[in-house]
Design an enzyme around this catalytic site. Structure first.
Site, PDB file in Angstrom:
ATOM      1  N   HIS A 180       0.863  -1.189   0.000  1.00 38.46           N
ATOM      2  CA  HIS A 180       0.000   0.000   0.000  1.00 38.46           C
ATOM      3  C   HIS A 180       0.898   1.237   0.000  1.00 38.46           C
ATOM      4  CE1 HIS A 180      -3.413   2.501   1.031  1.00 38.46           C
ATOM      5  NE2 HIS A 180      -2.945   2.809   2.219  1.00 38.46           N
ATOM      6  N   ASP A 306     -11.340  -3.786  -1.771  1.00 36.79           N
ATOM      7  CA  ASP A 306     -10.880  -3.057  -0.578  1.00 36.79           C
ATOM      8  C   ASP A 306     -11.943  -3.142   0.522  1.00 36.79           C
ATOM      9  OD1 ASP A 306      -9.011  -1.695   0.911  1.00 36.79           O
ATOM     10  OD2 ASP A 306      -9.556   0.285   0.162  1.00 36.79           O
TER      11      ASP A 306
END
Lengths: 432, 329
Positions: A180, A306
């Protein structure tokens, strides 16, 4: 005696091979079989009524609350939501309590999933102990215990030297690293996309460079180390050329995008709506269009949900103090199909980004309909209209960013290893 | 079709308030929610409140029997005091609740606090909070009127109204003036509310600040953006200084107080380029010698104490407008 299943009268779509044709799908003993070699007489027959049969989705970024925050989501509740959304495998992020940074915890997850989940749960192991970005975990032992990849979840590792070591060591085991992207000092107290909207709301902004600077660093280190590197999710238009350039140099580099950044933009924050507080933040409409274009041309490989269940306590807060995250497993496919119905991206490309591409990146045999592959597949009504209702979602949490959204396309049946694990009320029962 | 300006002042009504048309809003959360007519209406109402505070018996009975709770999650002396005096002069029962942020982070959420207070049946909550949007969130959970007394870097609507009233008192008009807002624009709710209000009343708005204190998109919120005080103050009718929270920025957004004062502190030399009759404003509390020279702050062109007086009138007007007289809730 073998157990077999025949799906007839289907539009078979297999993104891995580019196949899109009328036909039948044969399943024998939980695996896709070659229908031309003959169909067992005792096969259970299901009439697909012309609907699409496609591989089940593989979602590369899902958060649950198990262990530690089961009131938000368990593996069981996430798997029910997944099944209803056509997701037959998902990668579960290590951001739990405790953090999944030890082989014994991978083992726990694998066992819990076998006991309680209907879909394939693929555990990601933390890159760093406790997600603290300081020391790398035991990659070899974690891999042996069943970790599918390494990822630090919501954490973004800031130290380039540590990342280099992690990438090099992961390359040693040929394991993918999913990272990320946040430059923390640049993000600062930022809570939404930097620009006029944030300024008007009096909120601190997050510039695109908080993503492009770590992305550029990661890509250079990935090329240096030869690791199988997956940029977890990009959101800014400026990130696209960086990824495209690196992919020219290595096929071991790939890139994902959250369904949220493909379908929503900063305007959706409206008047401090915290269900739209996400990481990466929703960006401008120009950024969103750039994500769609990058998906269509192949710079972006993967669409994920997500899926991040959060309870009311942490969401019903002033915007800056609320937690990031939104649900996604059940709406992923239908929201992605908007791009198809709008004519922006073709169906094969959208499905490939949720089936065969993640399978290739993670080294899975599923995500395709070739004989011998696990019989994880969906029956999809491409034009089925429905409205998202928070109350009807199967997740334990309620934080959907699509409440009231009118969507087209719905999974009618979901199969894992040949067993039907989800049936929509409007699906016809198996023909006699 | 030509754009039609709103009336600068509506017909002056002698005597008490309550003769204005009904103010239809339930809350005052921000200037962004008001149109130009509502802004002018509130200014007219405030103007009629000014004499109340100047007479010997400084009271009106309009809010008699009503309960006002001042809920300040951020410490404030002048704003809280101003709201308290405004409520008391209108006859309301005023209760101050200072909620220390620490007790909130100990577990009670904003929503919990809201429902607790709501159960006490107040008629109006005056709320200040350090987070943008917090007051609006709270307003969704209570059954009474809510006035935003400042939420993070978002809005501070009564400050913008009192600034506008002060300008109108000194200049006789607002429309067509040039107003320069100087200093920490990035972190200022006062700047945002003022820009919204002044733009709505056809003011030529300017912001003046070093680039580090100018937020993204500001060029779409102010008519002109300057990084040089001499250019930004040229021919200005009103110079509005903002407080610099220098302890938060030293070495980052600005290198030092000394450097900031040299380039952005308002002194006689910089003020000289503004119009000869320009007035100087500051929302307070002031950092003399940081953003403003003491001789300017206390000089003849400063209207800073007038702003404080107008603050009480504006808050009385807002309370009166949101809680029409007659009958209990």
């Amino acid at each position: 005696m073998s157990k077999s299943l025949l799906i007839e009268n289907a539009r078979i779509i297999d993104p891995a091979s580019g196949r899109d044709e009328r036909g039948t799908l044969l399943v024998v003993d939980g695996k896709i079989a070659d229908a031309t070699a003959g169909i067992p007489a005792d096969a259970t027959r299901i009439d697909a009524k012309g609907l699409i049969v496609a591989p089940g989705l593989i979602d590369m970024r899902v958060f649950t609350g198990e262990p530690g925050r089961e009131y938000r989501e368990t593996l069981a509740s996430a798997s029910q939501a997944a099944a209803a959304g056509g997701v037959t495998s998902f990668v579960v992020m290590p951001d739990t309590q405790p953090v999944i940074d030890d082989g014994a915890l991978i083992d726990f997850l694998v066992r819990r999933a076998q006991a309680t989940a209907k879909v394939n749960v693929l555990p990601a192991a933390a890159i760093t102990k406790g997600l603290e970005g300081k020391e790398i975990t035991e990659f070899g032992l974690l891999r042996e215990a069943g970790a599918i990849c390494f990822a630090d979840g919501r954490n973004s590792i800031q130290n380039a030297s540590l990342l280099r070591a992690a990438f090099t060591y992961a390359a040693n085991y040929d394991m993918p690293v999913v990272h990320h992207l946040v430059e923390k000092s640049l993000t600062g107290e930022g809570v939404m996309n930097e620009g006029l909207y944030a300024t008007g709301l009096g909120l601190k902004g997050i510039p695109a460079e908080a993503e492009t600077i770590p992305l550029s660093r990661d890509l250079q280190l990935a090329l240096l180390t030869g690791v199988r590197y997956h940029a977890a999710q990009i959101s800014a238009a400026k990130s696209v050329p960086l990824v495209a350039e690196a992919k020219k140099q290595s096929q071991r580099i790939s890139c994902g995008v959250s369904i949220n950044n493909l379908s929503l933009n900063e305007n959706d924050v409206g008047s401090y709506r915290t269900f739209y507080k996400l990481a990466p933040p929703l960006r401008s409409e120009d950024d969103r269009q750039a994500m769609i274009a990058a998906l269509a041309e192949g710079t972006i490989d993967v669409i994920h949900s997500d899926h991040d269940p959060q309870d009311t306590e942490v969401k019903r807060q002033p915007f800056a103090e609320a937690s990031d995250g939104a649900l996604g497993l059940e709406t992923l496919l239908a929201v992605a199909l908007r791009l198809v119905h709008n004519g922006q991206v073709d169906l094969l490309t959208v499905l490939r980004a949720m089936t065969s591409r993640p399978a290739e990146i993670l080294g899975l045999a599923s995500g395709r309909l070739t004989p011998g592959a696990p019989a994880d597949f969906i029956v999809l009504d491409l034009d089925y209209p429905w409205v998202v209702e928070e109350k009807k979602l199967l997740s334990r949490s309620r934080n959907t960013a699509f409440e009231g959204a009118r969507l087209m396309g719905r999974v009618m049946r979901t199969f894992v290893a040949g067993a039907e694990i989800y049936t929509h009320p409007d699906a016809q029962g198996p023909a006699a | 079709m030509a754009h039609k300006s709103p009336p600068e002042t509506s017909e002056q009504q002698p005597g008490r308030s309550g003769s204005s048309p009904v103010f239809s809003k339930r809350h005052l959360l921000g200037i962004a929610d008001l149109n130009q007519y509502e802004i002018v209406d509130l200014l007219d109402r405030a103007e009629r409140m000014i004499p109340v505070s100047r007479q010997e018996r400084k009271t009106l009975p309009t809010l008699s029997g009503k309960t006002q709770i001042n809920l300040f999650f951020e410490p404030s002396t002048r704003t809280q005091g101003s709201f308290e005096i405004a409520g008391k002069r209108l006859g309301a029962l005023v209760v101050n609740m200072s909620v220390r942020t620490s007790s909130v982070t100990k577990g009670e959420t904003l929503i919990d606090t809201a429902s607790t207070l709501n159960a006490m049946q107040p008629d109006v909550l005056v709320v200040r909070h350090s987070a943008a949007g917090a007051v609006e969130l709270l307003s969704q959970k209570v059954g009474c009127s809510v006035i935003n007394a400042g939420d993070g870097a978002h809005e501070h609507p009564t400050q913008a109204l009192l600034d506008a009233l002060t300008i109108r008192q000194h200049k006789g008009r607002i429309s067509g003036l040039t107003v320069a807002i100087c200093g920490d624009i990035a972190n200022s709710r006062v700047a945002r509310s003022n820009l919204l209000l002044l733009n709505a009343l056809n003011v030529r708005t300017r912001v003046v600040a070093p680039k580090t204190l100018l937020p993204k998109g500001i060029e779409d919120m102010a008519a002109e953006v300057f990084t040089d005080m001499h250019e930004g103050l040229k021919d200005a009718d009103v110079v509005m200084m903002l407080r610099l929270q220098h302890e938060r920025f030293a070495g980052r957004m600005i290198p030092s107080v000394r450097e900031y004062y040299h380039f952005y502190g308002l002194d006689a030399e910089k003020l000289a380029v503004a119009r000869p009759d320009a007035i100087v404003m500051h929302p307070g509390p002031m950092n003399r010698g940081v953003e403003i020279d003491p001789s300017i702050a206390d000089g003849p062109r400063s209207v800073i104490t007038d702003q404080v007086e107008m603050g009480v009138a504006v808050r009385m007007a807002v309370l009166d407008a949101l809680l029409p007289a007659g009958g209990t809730k």
